[in-house]
Scaffold this motif. Structure first.
Motif, short mmCIF file in Angstrom:
data_model
loop_
_atom_site.label_atom_id
_atom_site.label_comp_id
_atom_site.label_asym_id
_atom_site.label_seq_id
_atom_site.Cartn_x
_atom_site.Cartn_y
_atom_site.Cartn_z
N GLY A 104 0.81 -1.21 0.00
CA GLY A 104 0.00 0.00 0.00
C GLY A 104 0.84 1.25 0.00
O GLY A 104 2.02 1.26 0.37
N ARG A 105 0.20 2.31 -0.41
CA ARG A 105 0.90 3.59 -0.54
C ARG A 105 1.27 4.17 0.82
O ARG A 105 0.55 4.00 1.81
CB ARG A 105 0.03 4.57 -1.32
N ASN A 106 2.38 4.88 0.83
CA ASN A 106 2.81 5.61 2.01
C ASN A 106 2.42 7.07 1.82
O ASN A 106 2.96 7.74 0.94
CB ASN A 106 4.33 5.48 2.17
N PRO A 107 1.48 7.58 2.60
CA PRO A 107 1.04 8.97 2.39
C PRO A 107 2.16 9.99 2.47
O PRO A 107 2.06 11.08 1.91
CB PRO A 107 0.01 9.17 3.52
N ARG A 108 3.26 9.62 3.12
CA ARG A 108 4.39 10.56 3.21
C ARG A 108 5.23 10.58 1.95
O ARG A 108 6.09 11.45 1.79
CB ARG A 108 5.26 10.19 4.42
N ASP A 119 -5.65 7.31 5.53
CA ASP A 119 -5.71 8.68 4.98
C ASP A 119 -6.54 8.76 3.72
O ASP A 119 -6.22 9.49 2.78
CB ASP A 119 -4.28 9.19 4.71
N GLY A 120 -7.61 7.97 3.68
CA GLY A 120 -8.52 8.04 2.54
C GLY A 120 -8.08 7.29 1.31
O GLY A 120 -8.78 7.32 0.29
N LEU A 121 -6.95 6.60 1.35
CA LEU A 121 -6.50 5.83 0.19
C LEU A 121 -7.42 4.63 -0.02
O LEU A 121 -7.90 4.02 0.93
CB LEU A 121 -5.07 5.35 0.40
N GLN A 122 -7.65 4.27 -1.27
CA GLN A 122 -8.54 3.17 -1.61
C GLN A 122 -7.77 2.01 -2.21
O GLN A 122 -6.72 2.20 -2.84
CB GLN A 122 -9.60 3.65 -2.62
N ASN A 123 -8.30 0.81 -2.01
CA ASN A 123 -7.84 -0.37 -2.76
C ASN A 123 -8.77 -0.54 -3.95
O ASN A 123 -9.98 -0.71 -3.78
CB ASN A 123 -7.88 -1.61 -1.87
N THR A 124 -8.21 -0.49 -5.14
CA THR A 124 -9.03 -0.61 -6.34
C THR A 124 -8.63 -1.86 -7.12
O THR A 124 -7.46 -2.24 -7.16
CB THR A 124 -8.87 0.63 -7.24
N ARG A 125 -9.64 -2.49 -7.72
CA ARG A 125 -9.43 -3.68 -8.56
C ARG A 125 -8.67 -4.79 -7.81
O ARG A 125 -7.60 -5.22 -8.24
CB ARG A 125 -8.73 -3.30 -9.86
#
Length: 346
Positions: free
Chosen positions: A262-266, A324-330
């Protein structure tokens, strides 16, 4: 040193120039070149024929730096995996080298990784070695390094005399694409059949890499400390396959995951796309088995997650979260054996 001795061949008028044998590495009766502590690795690699094997004789070797060395599929092989001990190996803009059957450790008191591959190094294999990071990582790939195979190694961050690397930058293997623009990413890396353990932080960290295969490894027992210590953490990649690995790290349920993608918001420039998580076994882990937190186009199939956390504090086999509002898509899920699934609404 040249002895400066000239001799004329009898009756032929041929002049022979004799060299001090210490000028060159020793060649045995089978024609194999042997290097001893103090010999130049760079010189021997540059002179070696394509496909040659150079043997490192038992002993302790100083830190080796290979800058701009372009060998032709040449192997540096330790005569004895435990008996050949090297205080760190660094390849900078070098290629065509296999490091095999030796022990590599970080230099005492130096804040650096045991094996460092940078500067666009390519076509490098690290195989059947014992790697002991006393700081930073066991194997550190950065600076556009590509075409790397890491296979059959034991990478152990626990230290041999209690000098374990415990800081938050201590990983078993680190794929580092800083400064995170795509041009700096690591690429075409295979991590296969290694035993990776006791890192002070993650066992494998991916932060800017594409076309990576992590297959058939045993990943176990990252150190229990205040850091976020995962089996595999990936927060910046495209085209990663995590397949057929075994994860094991007993303990209370906490923030340490078997696999976390997953993405790191920083680091907003990094995304995690086109990932396959397949046929892995989480035998026992002290956090969530598999966690997705801001990924795109992820396949999770055929995985088995048995025990996570403890009976008193069980964890999740699989979790979807939205930091932080990130989504998992597909996300595609199929054929997995999960006991407990958590979904925060992604």
């Amino acid at each position: 040193m040249l002895l400066g001795v000239l001799a004329a061949a009898a009756g032929a008028g041929t002049v022979l120039l004799l060299h001090d044998p210490a000028d060159a590495p020793r060649t045995d009766a089978q024609g194999v070149v042997h290097l001893a502590p103090g010999d130049s690795w760079a010189g021997a690699l540059s002179r070696a024929a394509a496909g040659a094997t150079l043997v490192l004789d038992p002993g302790s070797y100083d830190h080796q730096v290979l800058t701009g060395v372009h060998a032709r599929d040449v192997t540096l092989r330790g005569a004895d995996r435990a008996g050949v001990v090297v205080d760190g190996i660094e390849l900078d803009g070098s290629s065509g080298v296999t490091l095999r059957s030796m022990t590599v450790r970080s230099r005492d008191g130096r804040d650096e990784s045991a094996v460092q591959l940078g500067g666009g190094s390519s076509d490098v294999t690290v195989a059947d070695c014992t790697i002991l990071p006393l700081a930073r990582s066991g194997v550190d790939l950065f600076g556009r390094t590509h075409g790397v195979r890491i296979t059959g190694n034991t990478i152990d961050g626990s230290g041999t005399t209690g000098e374990a690397a415990t800081n938050g930058t201590s990983r078993g293997i680190h794929l580092n694409g800083a400064p995170y623009d795509r041009a700096s990413w690591v690429a075409d890396v295979t991590i296969e059949d290694n035993d990776i353990s006791h890192a002070g932080s993650d066992l494998v960290l991916i932060a800017g890499a594409r076309q990576v295969v992590i297959r058939g490894n045993t990943l176990h027992d990252p150190q229990p400390n205040d850091d976020h210590n995962d089996g595999i953490q990936d927060y910046g990649s495209d085209g990663v396959t995590i397949e057929g690995n075994t994860f094991r790290s007993h303990g209370d349920n906490g923030p340490d995951q078997g696999i976390i993608l997953g993405r790191n918001p920083r680091v907003p420039d990094l995304t995690v796309t086109r990932t396959v998580v397949k046929d892995n076994v989480v035998e026992d882990w002290r956090g969530t088995g598999i966690l997705l937190a801001g990924t795109d186009d992820t396949v999770v199939t055929g995985n088995v997650v048995r025990r996570t956390g403890t009976d008193a504090k069980p964890g999740s086999s699989f979790a979807l979260q939205t930091p932080d509002g990130l989504q998992n898509t597909r996300v595609q899920l199929s054929g997995n054996d999960f006991v407990k699934v958590y979904d925060s609404g992604s």
